[in-house]
Design a protein around this motif. Structure first.
Motif, short mmCIF file in Angstrom:
data_model
loop_
_atom_site.label_atom_id
_atom_site.label_comp_id
_atom_site.label_asym_id
_atom_site.label_seq_id
_atom_site.Cartn_x
_atom_site.Cartn_y
_atom_site.Cartn_z
N SER A 31 14.00 -8.55 -1.74
CA SER A 31 13.91 -8.31 -0.29
C SER A 31 12.50 -8.54 0.24
CB SER A 31 14.36 -6.88 0.03
OG SER A 31 13.39 -5.93 -0.39
N MET A 32 11.54 -8.78 -0.67
CA MET A 32 10.15 -9.02 -0.28
C MET A 32 9.72 -10.45 -0.58
SD MET A 32 8.06 -5.77 -1.72
CE MET A 32 8.97 -4.47 -2.49
N ASP A 33 10.66 -11.36 -0.75
CA ASP A 33 10.32 -12.72 -1.16
C ASP A 33 9.36 -13.45 -0.23
OD1 ASP A 33 11.40 -12.98 -3.68
OD2 ASP A 33 13.31 -13.77 -2.97
N ASP A 34 9.22 -12.97 0.99
CA ASP A 34 8.31 -13.63 1.93
C ASP A 34 6.85 -13.21 1.71
OD1 ASP A 34 9.01 -11.01 2.77
OD2 ASP A 34 8.42 -11.46 4.83
N ARG A 35 6.62 -12.26 0.81
CA ARG A 35 5.26 -11.76 0.56
C ARG A 35 4.61 -12.48 -0.62
NH1 ARG A 35 5.69 -5.18 1.04
NH2 ARG A 35 7.14 -5.12 2.80
N LYS A 36 3.30 -12.41 -0.67
CA LYS A 36 2.53 -12.95 -1.79
C LYS A 36 2.63 -12.01 -2.98
CE LYS A 36 -0.79 -15.35 1.09
NZ LYS A 36 -2.20 -15.49 1.46
N HIS A 37 2.30 -12.54 -4.16
CA HIS A 37 2.39 -11.77 -5.40
C HIS A 37 1.69 -10.41 -5.28
CE1 HIS A 37 2.48 -11.50 -9.92
NE2 HIS A 37 1.52 -10.64 -9.64
N MET A 38 0.43 -10.41 -4.92
CA MET A 38 -0.32 -9.15 -4.89
C MET A 38 0.15 -8.21 -3.78
SD MET A 38 -1.97 -9.08 -7.61
CE MET A 38 -2.83 -7.55 -7.34
N ASP A 39 0.73 -8.75 -2.73
CA ASP A 39 1.30 -7.89 -1.69
C ASP A 39 2.54 -7.17 -2.21
OD1 ASP A 39 -0.67 -8.66 0.10
OD2 ASP A 39 0.56 -10.27 0.97
N MET A 40 3.31 -7.86 -3.05
CA MET A 40 4.48 -7.23 -3.66
C MET A 40 4.04 -6.13 -4.64
SD MET A 40 6.62 -10.73 -4.32
CE MET A 40 8.33 -10.22 -4.45
N VAL A 41 3.01 -6.42 -5.41
CA VAL A 41 2.46 -5.43 -6.35
C VAL A 41 1.98 -4.21 -5.57
CG1 VAL A 41 0.59 -4.96 -7.99
CG2 VAL A 41 1.85 -7.13 -8.13
N ALA A 42 1.25 -4.45 -4.51
CA ALA A 42 0.71 -3.35 -3.69
C ALA A 42 1.84 -2.50 -3.11
CB ALA A 42 -0.17 -3.91 -2.58
N ALA A 43 2.93 -3.12 -2.70
CA ALA A 43 4.05 -2.37 -2.14
C ALA A 43 4.67 -1.46 -3.20
CB ALA A 43 5.10 -3.32 -1.58
N LEU A 44 4.87 -1.97 -4.41
CA LEU A 44 5.42 -1.13 -5.48
C LEU A 44 4.48 0.03 -5.79
CD1 LEU A 44 6.89 -3.79 -7.95
CD2 LEU A 44 8.15 -2.28 -6.42
N LYS A 45 3.19 -0.23 -5.78
CA LYS A 45 2.22 0.81 -6.09
C LYS A 45 2.16 1.87 -4.99
CE LYS A 45 -1.77 -0.57 -7.74
NZ LYS A 45 -3.00 -1.36 -7.93
N SER A 46 2.11 1.45 -3.75
CA SER A 46 1.94 2.41 -2.66
C SER A 46 3.24 3.11 -2.26
CB SER A 46 1.30 1.74 -1.45
OG SER A 46 2.18 0.79 -0.88
N GLU A 47 4.33 2.36 -2.21
CA GLU A 47 5.59 2.94 -1.74
C GLU A 47 6.39 3.62 -2.83
OE1 GLU A 47 7.69 -0.18 0.37
OE2 GLU A 47 5.83 -0.80 1.36
N HIS A 48 6.14 3.25 -4.10
CA HIS A 48 6.94 3.79 -5.20
C HIS A 48 6.10 4.42 -6.30
CE1 HIS A 48 10.46 2.03 -3.33
NE2 HIS A 48 9.72 0.96 -3.12
N LYS A 49 4.80 4.53 -6.06
CA LYS A 49 3.86 5.18 -6.99
C LYS A 49 3.92 4.58 -8.39
CE LYS A 49 2.88 7.95 -3.67
NZ LYS A 49 2.26 7.24 -2.60
N MET A 50 4.11 3.27 -8.45
CA MET A 50 4.19 2.56 -9.72
C MET A 50 2.78 2.17 -10.16
SD MET A 50 6.64 -0.68 -10.62
CE MET A 50 8.13 0.28 -10.45
N GLY A 51 2.54 2.21 -11.45
CA GLY A 51 1.26 1.78 -11.99
C GLY A 51 1.08 0.28 -11.82
N HIS A 52 -0.17 -0.17 -11.84
CA HIS A 52 -0.46 -1.58 -11.61
C HIS A 52 0.18 -2.49 -12.66
CE1 HIS A 52 -2.66 -5.08 -10.19
NE2 HIS A 52 -2.81 -5.38 -11.47
N GLY A 53 0.09 -2.14 -13.92
CA GLY A 53 0.65 -2.99 -14.98
C GLY A 53 2.15 -3.16 -14.85
#
Length: 71
Positions: free
Chosen positions: A34-56
């Motif tokens: 659902s985030m395919d329009d975003r860049k790689h690091m924007d997708m990573v940032a969304a998982l980290k901020s919205e879902h409290k996922m670690g960077h790795g």
């Protein structure tokens, strides 16, 4: 997957991701779709901020998702 055949690359993180966040990898891949329009690091940032996922873990999911899209 047999015990002798170990996952490599980003997929090697999948068991830990499922255990840590309590959702199957398919859930996270659908979310990333659902985030395919975003860049790689924007997708990573969304998982980290919205879902409290670690960077790795976030980076592994995004890398796997983006690699699968390039058929």
């Amino acid at each position: 997957m047999s015990p002798e055949a170990k996952a490599k690359g980003p997929a090697s993180y999948f068991p830990s991701i499922e255990k840590t966040y309590g959702k199957p990898v398919g859930h996270w891949l659908a979310l990333l779709a659902s985030m395919d329009d975003r860049k790689h690091m924007d997708m990573v940032a969304a998982l980290k901020s919205e879902h409290k996922m670690g960077h790795g873990h976030a980076n592994a999911l995004v890398a796997y998702h983006r690699a699968q899209r390039k058929d």
